[in-house]
Design a protein around this motif. Structure first.
Motif: not given
Length: 231
Positions: A68-85
């Motif tokens: 588990r780690q904080e990273v640069d967001n690969p999907w900056p256009g998605y709303k906060r809370g979006t989960i991408v697998v």
């Protein structure tokens, strides 16, 4: 006070996996010599304030890229809370802001039983019951005692849903796929189940606490060839 490195694992892992039995280990995987793995972060230690014990993740098993780690967001256009697998990368991202995401290692559905698409996080549960769908019982009749009609399996150690579960719906209909805990750290990064997205209990608890009711969940299609399809 016990430290995470002194904490003894509490019992064997459940014999049942969350959605299906893990895939067999290949000869190459069994004979490969792994590179040394650094000590785990403290947040993979034991958790004492849950209704059931959550033992420490075993040292020397989980590769750092799956922590588990904080990273640069690969999907900056998605709303906060979006989960991408991303099933091929065996990674789950929780979008925190246009700039950052929390990343987790996961295990995903094996080819032939996998699912992809866009869903809604309809609800979440702590220490959920495991209610086996009829389609799985058709493949594994021994799971009939845990069917929906029979009330499912009680929560706690041995329940393959683990400490938390997030339920995915599509157009108001249950997809029957879940994001849930109780993954074996040796399974992370692999395709081992019938479509469910499995996490370490420590990570499933963390994602549950961050998750937003009604958020979008996107499971990307796998680009890997399906070994069940012959030419």
């Amino acid at each position: 006070m016990l430290t995470r490195r002194k904490f003894a694992a509490l019992g064997a892992m459940a014999a049942l996996s969350a959605c299906a039995a893990p895939q067999p280990v290949t000869r190459a995987a069994a004979t490969a010599v792994p590179e040394p793995i650094p000590p785990l972060p403290d947040f993979y230690g034991p958790i004492y304030d849950e209704p059931y014990p959550v033992p420490a993740v075993e040292e020397g098993v989980l590769r750092p890229e799956l922590w588990r780690q904080e990273v640069d967001n690969p999907w900056p256009g998605y709303k906060r809370g979006t989960i991408v697998v991303d099933p091929d990368a065996a990674l789950l991202h929780f979008v925190q802001s246009p700039d950052t995401a929390m990343r987790y290692g996961v295990s995903v559905g094996a080819q032939g039983y996998s699912w992809n698409g866009t869903a809604r996080l309809q609800f979440s549960r702590k220490w959920p019951r495991w209610k086996v769908p009829a389609s799985m019982i058709a493949r594994q009749p021994e799971l009939e005692p845990y069917s929906v009609a029979n009330g499912g399996m009680d929560p706690g150690p041995g329940n393959p849903m683990g400490a938390r579960a997030l339920y995915l719906f599509q157009d108001g209909v249950d997809t029957l796929y879940r994001i849930h805990g109780d993954a074996d750290p040796r399974e992370l990064g692999q395709a081992v189940s019938s479509g469910c997205i499995r996490m370490l209990n420590q990570d499933a608890i963390d994602l549950y606490d961050r998750s937003i009711h009604g958020a979008t969940v996107i499971v990307l299609p796998s680009r890997a060839p399906d070994p069940t399809v012959t030419a």
